[in-house]
Design an enzyme around this catalytic site. Structure first.
Site, PDB file in Angstrom:
ATOM      1  N   TYR A   1       0.804  -1.228   0.000  1.00 31.23           N
ATOM      2  CA  TYR A   1       0.000   0.000   0.000  1.00 31.23           C
ATOM      3  C   TYR A   1       0.837   1.278   0.000  1.00 31.23           C
ATOM      4  O   TYR A   1       0.332   2.358   0.250  1.00 31.23           O
ATOM      5  CB  TYR A   1      -0.974  -0.021   1.193  1.00 31.23           C
ATOM      6  CG  TYR A   1      -2.170  -0.932   0.941  1.00 31.23           C
ATOM      7  CD1 TYR A   1      -2.098  -1.991   0.057  1.00 31.23           C
ATOM      8  CD2 TYR A   1      -3.374  -0.717   1.592  1.00 31.23           C
ATOM      9  CE1 TYR A   1      -3.184  -2.822  -0.169  1.00 31.23           C
ATOM     10  CE2 TYR A   1      -4.476  -1.545   1.371  1.00 31.23           C
ATOM     11  CZ  TYR A   1      -4.368  -2.593   0.498  1.00 31.23           C
ATOM     12  OH  TYR A   1      -5.447  -3.408   0.275  1.00 31.23           O
TER      13      TYR A   1
ATOM     14  N   LYS B   1       3.304 -14.514   4.784  1.00 28.27           N
ATOM     15  CA  LYS B   1       3.484 -15.397   3.633  1.00 28.27           C
ATOM     16  C   LYS B   1       4.986 -15.554   3.406  1.00 28.27           C
ATOM     17  O   LYS B   1       5.483 -15.419   2.282  1.00 28.27           O
ATOM     18  CB  LYS B   1       2.763 -14.780   2.418  1.00 28.27           C
ATOM     19  CG  LYS B   1       2.578 -15.705   1.250  1.00 28.27           C
ATOM     20  CD  LYS B   1       1.458 -16.706   1.438  1.00 28.27           C
ATOM     21  CE  LYS B   1       1.601 -17.816   0.424  1.00 28.27           C
ATOM     22  NZ  LYS B   1       0.571 -18.853   0.527  1.00 28.27           N
TER      23      LYS B   1
ATOM     24  N   ASP C   1     -12.092  -7.437   6.572  1.00 28.92           N
ATOM     25  CA  ASP C   1     -13.449  -7.591   6.031  1.00 28.92           C
ATOM     26  C   ASP C   1     -13.970  -8.999   6.324  1.00 28.92           C
ATOM     27  O   ASP C   1     -15.150  -9.195   6.621  1.00 28.92           O
ATOM     28  CB  ASP C   1     -13.476  -7.342   4.518  1.00 28.92           C
ATOM     29  CG  ASP C   1     -13.570  -5.854   4.149  1.00 28.92           C
ATOM     30  OD1 ASP C   1     -13.035  -5.021   4.913  1.00 28.92           O
ATOM     31  OD2 ASP C   1     -14.160  -5.533   3.098  1.00 28.92           O
TER      32      ASP C   1
HETATM   33 MG    MG Z   1     -10.770  -2.493   3.242  1.00 24.31          MG
END
Ligand code: MG
Ligand code: NAI
Length: 334
Positions: A124, A169, A230
């Site tokens: 990000y 990972k 989420d």
């Molecule tokens: Mg989100």
């Protein structure tokens, strides 16, 4: 008196932030509210998704309550995702996303977990390049950032059931997520009272669905944390219920996990619970623990008796649900 900056943003952000503001106003505490702009509409108007004046307003406030910010799913020259920009620019490195079972039929019963997501790095950092049919994205991980998020997660675990799971990972990306894992496990040695385990992220996704009650605090890198927060919201009733906090050394922005929900925006039917619980997290951060707990109780009460919004199978509007929370809050306090 607390100075609260409101940044409703886009879509349902403009419906759920006013709802949470009404609840705060009804709480009996004294707030001074200010408004700031950010998001996609702000970008279209001003050419910037986060104007300088908004950063200043955030810095001047005791805390910030934000709604949601639209990001288009294609490259737009000059556009930066508003919340990601603020997280990086204001060093809001810790994203805390709790998921707790509530009295909602068809949801998991004994879930009480906290996702601690590193909020400034990983994929990000938004460093993408495209060369015709080839595209490359950079992921950034530093030891320093991994250390500080590890400390936040371990301190949170210490306050709770003293269990921490690190999602990674490192088997495929040993240099990047491997550095994250190695650093968290090293910091964890200073917390022998916390039982720390590491779980490869894809297996973690399955385990979260099959035995969610076995998790307490989880810590992970930015993208995995985004996706899995989420998922854990889905275990306990969905995005309409999921609060979050973006915390840094100097500033904090509180926002629901959900986005601007263009499919329901403007209809007055968004579930304000996520933002009301987000306001409760903000109260907790400000030191108003009792009021935060009362607000949580009031929300629980309304979720168990109704009225409910459409995402939970009910017919209540955002406003009707908010009225019910305000009425329940008055009863919790008396
Ligand atoms: Mg989100
Ligand atoms: P979303 O979270 O906006 O919506 C996903 C689904 O959940 C939709 O069906 C929506 O109606 C439902 N939903 C979300 N919140 C709800 C609420 N409070 N009450 C009832 N239903 C609710 O995610 P989506 O559709 O993937 O993204 C839409 C836009 O939001 C995109 O532009 C995205 O970039 C942005 N976004 C912004 C975030 C932020 O500001 N932190 C986080 C996630 C998405």
């Amino acid at each position: 008196m607390y100075k609260i900056c409101l940044i409703p943003g886009d879509g349902i952000g403009r419906e759920v932030v006013p709802a949470a503001k009404r609840v705060l106003e009804a709480s009996g505490l004294n707030f001074e509210f200010s408004y700031a702009e950010a998001g996609w509409e702000t970008f279209q108007k001003t050419g910037k998704s986060v104007p300088e004046s908004t950063l200043e307003a955030v810095k001047a406030a005791d805390a910030v309550l934000a709604g949601a910010f639209t990001s288009p799913s294609k490259k737009v020259e000059g556009f930066q995702g508003a919340i990601r920009y603020m997280r990086r620019n204001l060093d809001l490195f810790a994203n805390l996303r709790p998921a707790k079972s509530r009295a909602i039929p068809g949801t998991f019963k004994d879930v009480d977990m906290l996702m601690v997501r590193e909020n400034t790095q990983g994929l990000y950092v938004e460093q993408e390049r495209r060369y015709g049919d080839l595209a490359i994205a950079e992921a950034v991980i530093t030891k320093a950032a991994s250390e500080r998020i590890a400390k936040v997660a371990l301190e949170e675990a210490r306050k709770r059931r003293k269990k921490l799971a690190v999602f990674h990972k490192a088997n495929v990306l040993p240099l990047t997520t491997g550095l994250f894992l190695e650093t968290v496990l090293t910091v964890a040695k200073d917390y022998p009272d916390v039982e720390t385990t590491d779980v490869i992220v894809d297996a973690a996704a399955m385990k979260l669905v099959r035995e969610p009650e076995s998790f307490d605090v989880m810590v992970t890198t930015n993208l995995f944390g985004d996706i899995l927060s989420d998922l854990i919201a889905g275990l306990v009733g969905g995005l309409g219920l999921a609060p979050s906090a973006n915390i840094g050394p100097k500033h904090a922005i509180f926002e629901p996990v959900h986005g601007s929900a263009p499919d329901i925006a403007g209809k007055g039917i968004a579930n304000p619970t996520a933002t009301i619980l987000t306001a409760a997290m903000m109260l907790d951060y400000l030191g108003e623990r009792e009021l935060a707990a009362s607000l949580d109780k009031a929300v629980n009460k309304v979720l168990s008796t109704g009225p409910l919004t459409a995402d939970l199978g009910g017919k209540a509007t955002t406003e009707e649900f908010t009225d019910a929370v305000i009425a329940a809050l008055a009863r919790v306090d008396s």
